[in-house]
Enzyme design. Structure first.
Site, PDB file in Angstrom:
ATOM      1  N   ASP A   1      88.394  31.564  75.830  1.00 43.78           N
ATOM      2  CA  ASP A   1      87.551  32.235  76.827  1.00 43.78           C
ATOM      3  C   ASP A   1      88.436  33.209  77.591  1.00 43.78           C
ATOM      4  O   ASP A   1      89.202  32.809  78.470  1.00 43.78           O
ATOM      5  CB  ASP A   1      86.939  31.224  77.798  1.00 43.78           C
TER       6      ASP A   1
ATOM      7  N   ARG B   1      91.972  32.517  80.085  1.00 43.32           N
ATOM      8  CA  ARG B   1      92.954  31.446  79.832  1.00 43.32           C
ATOM      9  C   ARG B   1      94.346  31.997  79.569  1.00 43.32           C
ATOM     10  O   ARG B   1      95.334  31.334  79.844  1.00 43.32           O
ATOM     11  CB  ARG B   1      92.509  30.598  78.633  1.00 43.32           C
TER      12      ARG B   1
ATOM     13  N   ARG C   1      80.894  37.035  86.700  1.00 36.22           N
ATOM     14  CA  ARG C   1      81.146  37.039  85.253  1.00 36.22           C
ATOM     15  C   ARG C   1      80.143  37.960  84.553  1.00 36.22           C
ATOM     16  O   ARG C   1      80.418  38.463  83.462  1.00 36.22           O
ATOM     17  CB  ARG C   1      81.044  35.632  84.678  1.00 36.22           C
TER      18      ARG C   1
ATOM     19  N   LYS D   1      76.719  35.484  75.631  1.00 34.38           N
ATOM     20  CA  LYS D   1      76.362  34.205  76.229  1.00 34.38           C
ATOM     21  C   LYS D   1      75.768  34.452  77.628  1.00 34.38           C
ATOM     22  O   LYS D   1      76.053  35.479  78.230  1.00 34.38           O
ATOM     23  CB  LYS D   1      77.579  33.267  76.281  1.00 34.38           C
ATOM     24  N   HIS D   2      74.840  33.575  78.086  1.00 32.01           N
ATOM     25  CA  HIS D   2      74.390  32.292  77.545  1.00 32.01           C
ATOM     26  C   HIS D   2      72.882  32.396  77.328  1.00 32.01           C
ATOM     27  O   HIS D   2      72.131  32.324  78.294  1.00 32.01           O
ATOM     28  CB  HIS D   2      74.704  31.159  78.504  1.00 32.01           C
TER      29      HIS D   2
ATOM     30  N   HIS E   1      77.974  22.897  83.979  1.00 32.93           N
ATOM     31  CA  HIS E   1      79.174  22.111  83.692  1.00 32.93           C
ATOM     32  C   HIS E   1      79.100  20.747  84.363  1.00 32.93           C
ATOM     33  O   HIS E   1      79.620  19.758  83.841  1.00 32.93           O
ATOM     34  CB  HIS E   1      80.437  22.832  84.189  1.00 32.93           C
TER      35      HIS E   1
ATOM     36  N   ASP F   1      77.354  25.680  73.502  1.00 32.88           N
ATOM     37  CA  ASP F   1      78.292  25.639  74.615  1.00 32.88           C
ATOM     38  C   ASP F   1      78.975  24.276  74.562  1.00 32.88           C
ATOM     39  O   ASP F   1      78.614  23.409  73.747  1.00 32.88           O
ATOM     40  CB  ASP F   1      77.554  25.856  75.942  1.00 32.88           C
TER      41      ASP F   1
END
Length: 339
Positions: free
Chosen positions: A62, A70, A135, A165-166, A178, A248
């Protein structure tokens, strides 16, 4: 052959347990997290080792920009996509140019260290969602589509496949899937008109989609990633989407409505996903692996489209990918820092 399970690893090198898991035919991919990253050189050594063990493995990350990236130490820190949306309001041509260059820069750096693709871009509205926010490129589809199209053009020029996404949209749901069950109680017509349009209009440029772990309870009782209605009826039949469908992360709280890790990945694959992600839980990965042993392997032709154009280059402790990379990096860094 590429299997249907994407998993992660704990550290910056492969353990013997990691190697044994990578050799399982049901495993098709690895996703890297920040804990796997020390330097560009170390990441390239890690991905090269993975391919020595399993040449056909797909490696993902990601690397969206902003708070979701990351690869940090030794890599360019990218702006959040919402920054392009802000610029677009007053300087649309400049915003589109920067968005394309950012897509190229992100993809070029990710490919250089042996990673096939980033799960990007986010096509959700920058609306009320706690987890999406900046985002997303913008608050409306009219701005998202040109900006995301430019970013996708840059990714493609670098040699990277894209994942929108999403689907069908997480931006209008406040809850963070999450950590909580996310429910959207709007009728299908409103979701179609407001949230889905960025996905639909950009579909010709997309190689893959990731359905949301959101229950659209006026449409179907299952989260979109477990829903034959959303995956088969809408995506495959009505919209004729023939790209890859990634679940996901099936370890997310909103996915737990389907049961244990074996039930979750079975539900995702049987609904029509090509590959299921099980992250940050080795025990759950092993359960999921056993749970799909009897299922057929996913569509290989689709998954092969996600393979990135990995350059055959030596990577040092610090990236240096040539004059164009340096010029674009400096421009994107200046834009980010100007905010």
């Amino acid at each position: 052959m590429i299997g249907a399970l994407m998993l992660d690893i704990a550290g910056t090198e492969l353990t013997q347990e990691d190697i044994e898991l990578l050799q399982a035919p049901q495993v098709g991919g690895v996703i890297l997290f920040a804990r796997n990253i020390q330097s560009p050189q170390q990441v390239r050594a890690l991905t090269d080792h993975m391919r020595q063990i399993r040449p056909e493995i797909l490696i993902a990350v990601d690397q969206e920009g902003g708070r979701v990236q990351r690869l940090r130490t030794g890599f360019t820190l990218l702006p959040a996509m919402g920054r392009f949306g802000e610029l677009y309001l007053d300087h649309p041509e400049q915003a589109l140019d920067l968005a394309e260059q950012c897509g190229w820069l992100m993809a070029t750096e990710v490919l250089a260290v042996g990673i096939d693709f980033s799960f990007a871009p986010v096509l959700d509205l920058n609306d009320i969602s706690d987890v999406i926010g900046d985002r997303g490129f913008a608050k409306n589809m009219q701005d998202i589509v040109p900006l995301a199209s430019a970013f996708l053009k840059g990714m493609k020029r670098a040699g990277m496949a894209s994942t929108g996404k999403h689907f069908p949209g997480h931006g209008s749901v406040k809850a963070d899937s999450h950590v909580a069950t996310a429910i959207d109680s709007r009728p299908y017509a409103e979701i179609f008109a407001k949230d889905m349009q960025s996905f639909i209009q950009l579909m010709p440029q997309l190689d893959a989609l990731m359905p949301a772990h959101v229950i659209y309870d006026q449409v179907d009782p299952n989260p979109a990633g477990f829903s034959e209605f959303w995956i088969q009826n809408i995506l495959r039949q009505e919209l004729k989407f023939d790209g890859v469908l990634f679940s996901d992360d099936l370890s997310m709280q909103a996915a737990c409505v389907a049961g244990g890790a074996d039930a979750r990945i079975q539900a995702a694959l049987q609904a029509g996903c090509d590959m299921g992600l099980v992250c940050n839980d080795r025990a759950a990965q092993c359960v999921a692996l056993v749970g799909i042993t009897e299922l057929p392997l996913p569509n290989q032709q689709r998954l092969e489209r996600m393979r990135g154009k990995i350059p055959n280059i030596e990577i040092g402790e610090n990236l240096d990918l040539g004059d164009e990379w340096r010029q674009i990096r400096d421009r994107i860094v200046a834009f980010k820092n100007a905010g």
